[in-house]
Design an enzyme around this catalytic site. Sequence first.
Site, PDB file in Angstrom:
ATOM      1  N   HIS A  99      -8.820 -10.482  -2.355  1.00 29.36           N
ATOM      2  CA  HIS A  99      -9.738 -10.305  -3.180  1.00 29.36           C
ATOM      3  C   HIS A  99      -9.345 -10.578  -4.797  1.00 29.36           C
ATOM      4  CE1 HIS A  99     -10.080  -6.964  -0.077  1.00 29.36           C
ATOM      5  NE2 HIS A  99     -11.780  -6.899  -0.329  1.00 29.36           N
ATOM      6  N   ASP A 102      -6.985  -8.055  -6.032  1.00 34.98           N
ATOM      7  CA  ASP A 102      -5.737  -7.872  -5.488  1.00 34.98           C
ATOM      8  C   ASP A 102      -4.618  -8.695  -6.291  1.00 34.98           C
ATOM      9  OD1 ASP A 102      -7.033  -6.742  -3.449  1.00 34.98           O
ATOM     10  OD2 ASP A 102      -7.290  -8.515  -2.311  1.00 34.98           O
TER      11      ASP A 102
END
Length: 434
Positions: A99, A102
């Site tokens: 993501h 992240d």
Amino acid sequence: MAHFPCEKIQYEGSSSKNPFAFKHYNPEEMVAGKSMKEHLRFAAPYWHVMRNVLADPFGGGTAQMPWDDGSDSVENALARVDVFFEFLDKMGIEYYCWHDRDIAPELNDLSASNAALDQVVAKLKQKQTETGVKLLWGTACLFAHPRYSQGAATSPDANIYAYAGAQVKKALESTKELDGLGYTFWGGREGYSTLLNTNMKRELDHLAAFLHMAVAHADKIGFDGPFYIEPKPREPSTHQYDSDSAACLNFLREYGLMDRFTLNIETNHATLAGHTMEHELTVAANAGKLGSIDANRGDTLIGWDTDQFPTDLYLTTQVMLVVLNTGGFTTGGLNFDAKRRRESHEPIDLIHAHVGGMDTFARGLKIAQAIREDGRLADFVQERYSSFDSNVGAKVESGSCTFEELEAHAMAHGEPSLASGRQEMLENLINEFI
Ligand code: XLS
Ligand code: NI
Ligand code: NI
């Protein structure tokens, strides 16, 4: 400095007692004309490997991450990249997923967050070039920030919808920059808690418009990989729009999105939907939409998405049977969307977890292929439907039969005699191979 105190994991065969060795996953070993690593296409999720602190609803994180200074700085994000690539190298995992949030921090405003993402993407690109690791898919985190608490592409607020669009635009461009093979939409907050405040029709129309804009932007920037929808029935929302494979396929058909979209199916989401993983994969495969897999498992005694590592040979055998029967992955792979238990807090537990998951899938692959080569299972199923191969059955399948013909057939043949389904015999057959 080594962050995972072990050597690179090697294949030692099934008699090995070394916990830091594969007993079954032998990457170059050929199975049905393809190497095991080409069949399985293992991927590691950045969010679980690097960012999951192992909190649960009753307590905070336990994970030891000595490399992480706990800050939201770009420097810290860049330092994590080296640790992640050390992990991939030790495991021999050649794909990964992320993501946006992240890999890089969300900062005070969108342009600052985008600039941080650019810096980390540049480093990821360099590491990919050095190692040959590939990005299986990218995605945008549209569920963690409070602004998305009532949805992102299904938010009641157009300003928030726009913010989500801007975030996906950037995540898509970052995926393209890293030659990502695909792009995933998991609709974390795309659902509702109560219909009292929800216009479901407008939300679904908005979601479809959002996905059409994603396709248009992909075309514009030359990203030609597939988009995946990842079904999940609930959690965090009470009801999520992408609840299972069938619901996703219906949505994609209704809104004219079948061309560019395929499904990324996760085991624990299947079980939360009240289905087996085999069911979800088969529904997708029947529509030609089995794109990729989030390979984890749930816990029969716990009702939430526990994201455990796959350890069950029956499960991995069933998964690989469906995958092999569809001809295998093309752009997709097996992404371990799995985390360690909160009690397994040392970095080395990440290694144990992935060794187990990879070996369990390697065995599932070999068992599934042995079942296919044996042929008795497929023969049984073919024979079970063989009355549709000729006469009235064949007419039904060709679409040219009428109720009058069925009636004439029934009158002429009298009471039919039905053969046994032989479930127990087939269960015994599967156990011959496990
Ligand atoms: C959460 C999902 C998520 C997706 C990516 O349950 O599985 O991790 O795979 O957004
Ligand atoms: Ni997932
Ligand atoms: Ni999940």
